[in-house]
Enzyme design. Structure first.
Site, mmCIF file in Angstrom:
data_model
loop_
_atom_site.group_PDB
_atom_site.id
_atom_site.type_symbol
_atom_site.label_atom_id
_atom_site.label_comp_id
_atom_site.label_asym_id
_atom_site.label_seq_id
_atom_site.Cartn_x
_atom_site.Cartn_y
_atom_site.Cartn_z
ATOM 1 N N GLU A 95 9.435 -3.353 109.988
ATOM 2 C CA GLU A 95 9.050 -4.748 109.748
ATOM 3 C C GLU A 95 8.037 -4.821 108.612
ATOM 4 O O GLU A 95 7.177 -3.952 108.486
ATOM 5 C CB GLU A 95 8.447 -5.298 111.049
ATOM 6 C CG GLU A 95 8.220 -6.781 111.067
ATOM 7 C CD GLU A 95 7.708 -7.267 112.437
ATOM 8 O OE1 GLU A 95 8.255 -6.878 113.484
ATOM 9 O OE2 GLU A 95 6.732 -8.029 112.433
ATOM 10 N N ASP A 97 5.490 -7.779 107.110
ATOM 11 C CA ASP A 97 5.014 -9.113 107.505
ATOM 12 C C ASP A 97 4.048 -9.774 106.553
ATOM 13 O O ASP A 97 3.058 -9.158 106.148
ATOM 14 C CB ASP A 97 4.165 -9.011 108.796
ATOM 15 C CG ASP A 97 4.940 -8.598 109.992
ATOM 16 O OD1 ASP A 97 6.125 -8.893 110.055
ATOM 17 O OD2 ASP A 97 4.332 -7.963 110.880
ATOM 18 N N GLU A 99 1.823 -13.212 107.387
ATOM 19 C CA GLU A 99 1.556 -14.286 108.353
ATOM 20 C C GLU A 99 0.393 -15.106 107.834
ATOM 21 O O GLU A 99 -0.616 -14.544 107.398
ATOM 22 C CB GLU A 99 1.183 -13.722 109.734
ATOM 23 C CG GLU A 99 2.372 -13.304 110.544
ATOM 24 C CD GLU A 99 1.989 -12.914 111.978
ATOM 25 O OE1 GLU A 99 0.963 -13.400 112.489
ATOM 26 O OE2 GLU A 99 2.727 -12.108 112.549
ATOM 27 N N THR A 113 -1.212 -9.297 106.693
ATOM 28 C CA THR A 113 -0.031 -8.493 106.344
ATOM 29 C C THR A 113 0.026 -7.283 107.279
ATOM 30 O O THR A 113 -0.998 -6.837 107.793
ATOM 31 C CB THR A 113 -0.085 -7.976 104.891
ATOM 32 O OG1 THR A 113 -1.204 -7.093 104.743
ATOM 33 C CG2 THR A 113 -0.207 -9.113 103.885
ATOM 34 N N ARG A 123 -1.079 -1.682 111.095
ATOM 35 C CA ARG A 123 -1.463 -1.423 109.702
ATOM 36 C C ARG A 123 -1.861 -2.730 109.024
ATOM 37 O O ARG A 123 -1.396 -3.054 107.933
ATOM 38 C CB ARG A 123 -0.288 -0.794 108.964
ATOM 39 C CG ARG A 123 0.183 0.506 109.584
ATOM 40 C CD ARG A 123 1.153 1.212 108.669
ATOM 41 N NE ARG A 123 1.516 2.505 109.193
ATOM 42 C CZ ARG A 123 2.725 2.827 109.667
ATOM 43 N NH1 ARG A 123 3.694 1.929 109.664
ATOM 44 N NH2 ARG A 123 2.962 4.034 110.131
ATOM 45 N N GLU A 124 -2.732 -3.462 109.709
ATOM 46 C CA GLU A 124 -3.066 -4.789 109.227
ATOM 47 C C GLU A 124 -4.011 -4.761 108.032
ATOM 48 O O GLU A 124 -4.974 -4.013 108.007
ATOM 49 C CB GLU A 124 -3.750 -5.605 110.343
ATOM 50 C CG GLU A 124 -2.907 -5.827 111.577
ATOM 51 C CD GLU A 124 -2.966 -4.683 112.583
ATOM 52 O OE1 GLU A 124 -3.657 -3.674 112.321
ATOM 53 O OE2 GLU A 124 -2.317 -4.804 113.639
ATOM 54 N N TRP A 189 -5.369 -17.334 119.754
ATOM 55 C CA TRP A 189 -6.021 -16.268 118.985
ATOM 56 C C TRP A 189 -6.118 -16.511 117.484
ATOM 57 O O TRP A 189 -6.934 -15.911 116.808
ATOM 58 C CB TRP A 189 -5.313 -14.921 119.210
ATOM 59 C CG TRP A 189 -3.851 -14.938 118.832
ATOM 60 C CD1 TRP A 189 -2.810 -15.223 119.654
ATOM 61 C CD2 TRP A 189 -3.289 -14.689 117.540
ATOM 62 N NE1 TRP A 189 -1.624 -15.174 118.960
ATOM 63 C CE2 TRP A 189 -1.887 -14.841 117.661
ATOM 64 C CE3 TRP A 189 -3.821 -14.346 116.288
ATOM 65 C CZ2 TRP A 189 -1.014 -14.670 116.583
ATOM 66 C CZ3 TRP A 189 -2.945 -14.183 115.216
ATOM 67 C CH2 TRP A 189 -1.559 -14.348 115.381
ATOM 68 N N GLY A 193 -10.351 -16.266 116.238
ATOM 69 C CA GLY A 193 -10.141 -15.550 117.489
ATOM 70 C C GLY A 193 -9.873 -16.466 118.682
ATOM 71 O O GLY A 193 -10.118 -16.087 119.820
ATOM 72 N N ARG A 272 -12.003 1.375 115.134
ATOM 73 C CA ARG A 272 -10.705 1.258 115.772
ATOM 74 C C ARG A 272 -9.996 2.608 115.859
ATOM 75 O O ARG A 272 -9.140 2.807 116.716
ATOM 76 C CB ARG A 272 -9.880 0.282 114.932
ATOM 77 C CG ARG A 272 -8.538 -0.021 115.503
ATOM 78 C CD ARG A 272 -7.919 -1.110 114.647
ATOM 79 N NE ARG A 272 -6.535 -1.297 114.955
ATOM 80 C CZ ARG A 272 -5.696 -1.955 114.170
ATOM 81 N NH1 ARG A 272 -6.133 -2.467 113.018
ATOM 82 N NH2 ARG A 272 -4.449 -2.095 114.524
#
Ligand SMILES: *[C@@H]1O[C@H](CO)[C@@H](O)[C@H](O)[C@H]1NC(C)=O
Ligand SMILES: *[C@@H]1O[C@H](CO)[C@@H](O)[C@H](O)[C@H]1NC(C)=O
Length: 284
Positions: A95, A97, A99, A113, A123-124, A189, A193, A272
């Protein structure tokens, strides 16, 4: 691998077709909330309290240079998400993306992305835009070839996800993908958030699409052929995009965007990934 060799074997005769949203896309949900207008030159999606809406491409593609112009939900768009992406099917799907997360009037959209390969995402990268994306149409592009996935906005690259199979990272290159887009509500969200809710008094919310252009390899019954599809005919092109990468000038422009407009990068998020950043971050 087989698909890649099939692809290389096919001839890159680019056919310029005068297409339309009728020809290239199907509206998939949302009933009358999604509309194709102006003789197929314009598509609109809308969202109200009952439902959002969406469309998908008729074709599947294996690699391509795909441009679409979008004008996003104006005014108070908090809680709304406009997703525009390529995706294959199944649990180990690939995918790519874009958004767009809405916001209160005057507050900036977030462009989100992500890249999934073999079902793995996380992998934002997120960006602000250097213009108001609700005032006019702007071009959002995905260049997807065997070595790179390059995201661009108005021709300016913002992200280059490189093939790092040599480092053990799967790269999308064997599964054909369709183009999808949808406008939906994510007030839980999406905006700060979930602190800012959707203002349903402002519904319906509308996003518009025009000037879809794809120089792409169309997948059909297990084989791929590369051609060019667009709403308006333009002179036929070769398949230079299949080997394209960022030249020095483009790399500088991308650095400028990332320095000034990037607001989140998974590759710098040590909290993270306490065990170590994902391997592809070492070459990003
Ligand atoms: C909305 O605007 C606020 C205030 O500028 C900002 O913190 C937030 O990141 C923006 N975007 C989203 C999607 O919440
Ligand atoms: C339509 O898209 C193509 C390819 O991105 C671009 O060259 C052309 O300028 C666009 N047309 C308009 C009216 O924006």
């Amino acid at each position: 691998m087989a698909t890649f060799f099939t692809l290389l074997a096919c001839s890159f005769l680019a056919v310029a077709t005068a297409g339309s949203f009728y020809q290239d896309f199907d509206i998939t949900w949302g009933d009358k909330r999604a509309n194709i207008l102006n003789n197929g030159q314009l598509l609109t999606l809308s969202l109200d309290r009952v439902s959002g809406s969406g469309f998908q491409s008729k074709h599947e593609y294996l690699f391509g240079k795909i441009d679409m112009q979008l004008k996003l939900v104006a005014g108070n768009s908090a809680g709304t998400v406009t997703a525009y992406y390529l995706s294959s099917q199944g649990p180990t799907h690939d995918e790519i993306d874009f958004e767009f997360l809405g916001n209160l009037s005057g507050d900036p959209y977030t462009l989100h992305t992500n890249v999934f390969s073999q079902g793995k995402g996380n992998r934002e990268q997120q960006f602000r835009l250097w213009f108001n994306p609700t005032k006019d149409f702007h071009t959002y592009s995905i260049l997807w070839n065997p070595k790179h996935i390059i995201f661009s906005v108005d021709g300016i690259p913002i992200r280059d996800f490189k093939n790092f199979e040599s480092g053990g990272v799967a790269f999308p290159k064997n599964q054909p993908m369709r183009i999808y887009s949808s406008l939906w509500d994510a007030e839980d969200w999406a905006t700060r958030g979930g602190l800012v809710k959707t203002d349903w008094n402002k519904a319906p919310f509308t996003a518009s699409y025009r000037n879809f252009t794809a120089d792409a390899c169309v997948w059909s019954s297990g084989a791929s052929s590369c051609r060019s599809e667009k709403l308006k005919t333009r002179s036929s092109s070769n398949a230079a995009w299949l080997n394209q990468e960022l030249d020095l000038t483009s790399q500088e422009r991308m650095k400028w965007v990332q320095k000034n407009y990037m607001i989140y990068n998974y590759c710098t998020d040590l909290k993270r990934f306490p065990q170590g950043l994902p391997p592809e971050c070492s070459i990003a």
